[in-house]
Enzyme design. Structure first.
Site, PDB file in Angstrom:
ATOM      1  N   SER A  98      -9.635  -0.757   7.330  1.00 58.68           N
ATOM      2  CA  SER A  98      -9.079  -0.517   5.993  1.00 58.68           C
ATOM      3  C   SER A  98      -8.406  -1.711   5.308  1.00 58.68           C
ATOM      4  O   SER A  98      -8.080  -1.631   4.129  1.00 58.68           O
ATOM      5  CB  SER A  98      -8.089   0.651   6.040  1.00 58.68           C
ATOM      6  N   LYS A 140       0.863  -1.180   0.000  1.00 54.83           N
ATOM      7  CA  LYS A 140       0.000   0.000   0.000  1.00 54.83           C
ATOM      8  C   LYS A 140       0.903   1.236   0.000  1.00 54.83           C
ATOM      9  O   LYS A 140       1.945   1.232   0.671  1.00 54.83           O
ATOM     10  CB  LYS A 140      -0.872  -0.045   1.262  1.00 54.83           C
ATOM     11  N   SER A 191      -9.512   1.715   3.137  1.00 53.22           N
ATOM     12  CA  SER A 191      -8.644   2.461   2.248  1.00 53.22           C
ATOM     13  C   SER A 191      -7.647   1.601   1.463  1.00 53.22           C
ATOM     14  O   SER A 191      -7.135   2.047   0.450  1.00 53.22           O
ATOM     15  CB  SER A 191      -7.867   3.496   3.065  1.00 53.22           C
TER      16      SER A 191
END
Lengths: 485, 505, 102
Positions: free
Chosen positions: A179, A80, A155
């Site tokens: 997330s 990420k 996210s």
């Protein structure tokens, strides 16, 4: 190239193929790059591909495979884009960090490199990990591989979509209020938020420091165990890193759930949970019961307060964590006549709407006169929530709940309804507030979109989650389903 | 931190021109701790260095970087808190103090708010203006990180250097409303004595080098005045840029008088920060504090709490070195005067030098006179700290020994000391090399005298003496001294001359 | 309890955000919506409840006081939007306070 890669080989299978010299890490890496080239224009998981660095990491493994035994050595994955990797642009999905190259590696990146694994790129996310859809990314929105008109969740939407679309074998996400687990549920992959302190936060761009935790997104439970073996460790650079050595998580896969008591907390099945989701989770509980677990009803009365509590505490910490983006030392800068105006204009232009909103909320709840009513109150409610979990774990070994109330919503559906979107964290955020480990495991489909169930364990009892999740996976076929991307 | 102290102001009532006023002086002191590395990272904490060469992801506040507490910094604050008679907060933690400024890389300072300070409610004993001692109440002693430094380079820009960013800093604040039995600082002299005593304690502990000029010890007094007898507090001003003890007393004195002047002329005091200007010896307004900053303190989530147990506290307490006041008493007990003892203990290194010199079994008063006299004069002239001087305590003791056994005169010794100071040579070496040793050998001196008395050209003077003119003795003393290049012990010369001349009667 | 645009502007100023006018309006609306949900918490009696700042049951995590190499200055300054090869450059800071112990 002789090696045939369909994108859906598991990381464990790839590891075995490497061990038997059926394939080299360079071939696996190239196959991954080709798969990305073929599908990423549809999914848009990646903010950045680092082909040269990935191939050189693969060659480093191939030159000396015996010095990197087992695990995910030589097996490509993704990070990420809020995880710092030396010399590689790290944007956190924000314009304010566009072009920033960290001069240091995150703790997990060091672990990955020491284990001989390969990082192929950085995945998309909601700006500063604030969001549930990747729609808050300053760059673009990632699409759900099962239906590209829908969001992948967030996210860590880029990491979940990349794994679901077969672009990489594994990916890392971060989870502050859901997330990792929420996009895992939306994309039909396995996502684990480890116990707070189990994985180093050093080099992870902070959203809410007391809640953030890094964890794996993978296609199978076994792969998640392999990632956990790679990234869990004590890191002296992170004061909140747990000092005890982690277990070998793959060992838990060999144990079943007989003798386990699994609690079904009724508050997690209340208002707002879509029927197909509630049904799929209850059916999954029955699968575990058939495998030897005992099911009991339990109650966590304060869990309903988790969401407002989370939406006070996380922005409060974020308002402080994001104050450093002022245009002086790195990132974007809007010039102005004096430093204060430069700060204001830089932050106004550099941050997106959701980030600014959370900064304002966080600033508000910490300001004089509101601190006690909001921030302190939320910290007290946090205590009550933790007590709820303590209390139920005196009756059972694990909890089973939905991960998210619904399946993935359509892109743009909630964009003007801030609280509706935030409701998707209702089952996940209480877990972060209590610092517990929890995993989302694929457990069904509704209208062609995946459903996830959440398994929650006491602190540092990830092994129980692996036992139950693996048992469930062996008894079902959901992990074998593939999106037709 | 001014947030708490700003709460209690009331308008000072207008008074007549002759109303006597008194000042209330609060002291906020920042001491940089003498650790090797910074508070939260391994960068060097040493003073100086080229700009931005002592920085890393942590002290630059780069995204993702995390702090880890330097254990020694905590130990230093614990020691200081114990030495300042504080209660130790057994379970405490850090806060974030949020504000934006270019020298603050994370836009928050990791600090300790209110009662989360490691030490609370202590005291420090100072000499009161009107004689006797005063116990000044200390509100808190806490640990925090320093900020970077702004260099105002050109007309339109400033440069930022983060070398000081995150250097461990200890804040020591006096009580605004002292508990029963404790006092406030009320005069410039007391303010100066407070900072002098505090500096001595910190340097004795070895936790701070106490260099006000380099900014490793920073003192920011806040001052208000009120009519004598009033229980209310006046509006406070804070003074910055006091870089020496002298500046502290002058700055406070100026500000107290300025405030009284303003009030006597019917004006009102504005709550503000004022900057001391050494050149003009005045304070000038820097910024008004009307807009009180809102720091949004909250517990720092990246760091875990402290827990100090009894055993650790008692061990630390037992390990504290002799404190300045105890040392002063010991010196007085040794025979040093009160005033001299006070001067000796102000600087830890001076008191240690004194202790070491005295241990060579020489006279205490003589050592005191040398240390506080010639030695101090030379040290000040050359700007050398005593522990970096070439004169060792052993060498001073040796010099005193040479005087005591009459090898050299006290007058010669001054020159010898100066050479010891400049060259680092031992006094004996200097005296021998220059042939300056005083001659006390009576046989040798007697031989010279007999020779001089027998010289034909000296017979007329000898006859005068024998005829009863005692004044002629001086002539023969001069002759003898000349013959020995001035090295003969004049007392012995006198005695022997009389003896020999009596024999000739 | 409804926040006004002025109050939101004041909070934004504290957070060093120069919001556009329409942004202020929209944000005020969103914030009031969210504050309503926060009001839920007031239903709970927490008068005797200790707050939880951190979930880990750990204390006294320290490092030894050892000097480690700093980053090369070129590398630090490379990320800076404006530098002079020695330091970061900002518009002249008008307030002569140094922020220290402010």
């Amino acid at each position: 190239m002789s090696f045939k890669y369909d994108g859906f080989m598991t990381a464990a299978e790839a590891s075995k193929a490497l061990a038997s010299r059926e394939v080299s890490s360079r071939e696996l890496t190239q196959a991954t790059l080709e798969r990305i080239a073929a599908v990423d224009s549809k999914v848009k998981s990646f903010l950045k591909i680092i082909e040269d660095q990935a191939l050189s990491q693969a060659d480093r493994f191939d030159a000396n495979p015996q010095s990197f035994p087992g695990g995910l050595a030589g097996v490509p994955g993704a990070l990420k884009d809020n995880i710092c990797m030396r010399g590689i642009e790290t944007t956190c999905g924000s314009l304010i960090l566009e072009g920033w190259q960290p001069p240091y590696d995150a703790g997990v990146v060091t672990q990955i490199q020491d284990s001989g694994s390969v990082v192929i790129g950085k995945t998309n996310l909601d700006e500063f990990a604030m969001g549930s859809s990747t729609e808050n990314s300053a760059y673009f929105t990632t699409c759900n591989p099962w239906n590209t008109r829908h969001v992948p969740g967030g996210s860590s939407g880029g990491s979940a979509a990349a794994v679901a679309a077969g672009e990489v074998f594994w990916a890392l996400g971060s989870d502050t209020g859901g997330s990792i687990r929420q996009p895992a549920a939306y994309c039909g992959v396995v996502g684990l938020k480890p116990t707070y302190g189990r994985v180093s936060r050093y080099g992870v761009i902070a959203y809410a420091s007391s809640l953030d935790q890094i964890g794996p997104l993978t296609r199978t439970v076994e792969d998640a165990a392999l990632v956990m073996n790679m990234i869990s460790a004590h890191d002296p650079k992170d004061s909140t890193s747990y000092p005890e050595a982690p277990p070998d998580y793959t060992k838990s896969l060999k144990r079943d759930v007989s003798g386990f008591t699994i609690g079904i907390p009724r508050e997690f099945f209340g208002q707002g949970i879509a029927d197909p989701v509630a049904q799929a989770v209850m059916d999954s509980a029955t699968v575990l019961e058939r495998s030897g677990a005992r099911l009991i009803d339990v109650s966590t009365p304060n869990v309903g307060y988790g969401l407002p509590c989370y939406y006070i505490l996380a922005p409060a910490e974020a308002s402080s964590n994001l104050a450093r983006y002022d245009g002086v030392r790195y990132g974007m800068r809007v010039e102005a006549g004096d430093h204060a105006e430069m700060f204001r204009q830089t932050r106004e232009r550099g941050f997106g709407a959701e980030v600014k909103q959370r900064i304002v909320i966080g600033t508000y709840v910490l300001s004089a006169g509101y601190y006690d009513a909001f921030y302190l109150k939320a910290q007290q409610v946090r205590t009550l929530l933790s007590r709820d979990f303590e209390q139920v774990f005196s009756q059972c070994d694990l909890l089973i709940t939905p991960t998210v109330p619904t399946t993935a919503f359509a892109i743009g559906e909630h964009i003007d309804d801030p609280f509706q979107m935030k409701l998707s964290d209702v089952c996940t955020s209480p877990v972060n507030l209590a610092g517990l480990p929890a995993m989302s495991v694929p457990c069904g489909f509704s209208d062609g979109l995946p459903i996830g169930m959440q398994l929650i364990a006491p602190a540092f009892a990830e092994e129980r989650i692996f036992q139950a999740a693996y048992t469930f996976e062996q008894a079902t076929d959901y992990h074998k389903a593939r999106p037709s991307i | 931190m001014s947030s708490e102290s700003a709460l209690s102001e009331k308008a000072t009532p207008r008074e007549s021109a002759n109303t006597p006023y008194e000042a209330i002086i609060g002291m906020e002191v920042h001491a940089e701790l003498l650790t090797n590395s910074k508070l939260f990272c391994g960068c060097s904490a040493e003073f100086g260095g080229e700009p931005n060469t002592r920085c890393c992801p942590v002290c630059l506040g780069l995204p993702g970087a995390l702090p880890v507490i330097n254990e020694r910094a905590v130990e230093f604050v614990l020691k200081a808190a114990l030495a300042l008679n504080c209660q130790i907060s057994r379970d405490t933690y850090f806060h974030r103090k949020n504000y934006f400024y270019p020298d603050l890389p994370k836009a928050y300072q990791v600090s300790q708010y209110g009662d989360s300070a490691i030490g609370i409610y202590g005291w420090i004993e100072i000499d009161g203006e009107n004689g006797g001692s005063k116990k000044i109440g200390i509100r808190r002693v806490h640990l925090e990180e320093d900020t970077g430094k702004l260099i105002h380079a050109t007309g339109t820009t400033s440069e930022v250097d983060y070398n000081r960013s995150s250097v461990p800093l200890m804040e020591i604040v006096t009580e605004h409303h002292p508990r029963p039995g404790f006092d406030q600082i009320k005069t410039a002299g007391e303010a100066r004595d407070y900072i002098t005593k505090l500096r001595a304690i910190l340097t004795y502990l070895g936790v701070c080098d106490g260099k006000m000029e380099e900014g490793s010890l920073r003192c920011e007094p806040n001052i208000s005045v009120r009519p004598v007898g009033s229980e209310d507090y006046g509006t406070k001003t804070e003074i910055k840029n006091l870089n020496s003890f002298r500046a502290v007393s002058r700055g406070v004195e100026y500000e107290v008088e300025r405030q009284i002047d303003v009030l006597r002329n019917g004006g009102r005091i504005v709550q503000e920060t004022r900057r001391w200007d050494e050149e003009s010896a005045t304070t000038a307004s820097m910024r008004s504090k009307e807009m009180e900053q809102e720091y949004r303190y909250f517990p720092e989530p990246d760091l875990l709490p402290f827990h100090f147990d009894d055993e650790q506290i008692e061990q630390l307490r037992a390990s504290l070195p002799e404190m300045p006041l105890a040392r002063r008493q010991r010196f007085v007990d040794m025979g040093v005067s009160e005033t001299d003892a006070e001067t000796l203990i102000e600087d830890k290194a001076v008191s240690e030098f004194f202790d070491a010199a005295v241990s060579h079994a020489v006279d205490v008063r003589t050592v005191t006179n040398w240390v506080l006299g010639d030695f101090m004069k030379l040290l000040n002239q050359h700007g050398v700290p005593i522990n970096q001087s070439k004169v060792t305590p052993g060498a001073l003791a040796e010099l005193i020994g040479l005087i005591e056994d009459k090898t050299i005169s006290g007058k010669l010794a001054k020159g010898v000391f100066e050479e010891m100071f400049n060259s680092g040579k031992s006094p004996r070496e200097i005296v021998e090399a220059s042939g300056q040793t005083q001659i006390s050998d009576t046989d040798f001196i007697r031989e010279e005298i007999v020779r001089i008395l027998s010289e034909p050209r000296n017979q007329p003077q000898l006859q005068k003496y024998l005829a009863g003119n005692d004044k002629v003795l001086g002539f023969f003393v001069g002759q003898t001294m000349q013959a020995t290049s001035g090295r003969a012990n004049p007392q012995i010369v006198n005695e022997l001359l009389k003896e020999e001349m009596e024999k000739l009667r | 309890m409804k926040l006004t645009v002025e109050e939101v502007t004041a909070v934004a100023n504290l957070a060093c955000l120069a919001l556009e006018e329409d942004e202020k309006e929209r944000l005020t609306g969103h914030l009031n919506q969210i504050l309503e949900h926060f009001a839920e918490l007031q239903k709970l009696d927490t008068s005797d409840v200790e707050p939880t700042d951190r979930v880990l049951p750990m204390v006294n995590v320290y490092r030894a006081d050892e000097v480690k190499p700093s980053l090369p200055r070129e590398e630090i300054l490379a990320a800076g939007p404006l530098t002079n090869y020695e330091a970061f450059i900002v518009p002249r800071v008008v307030d002569s306070s140094d922020g220290k112990s402010a």
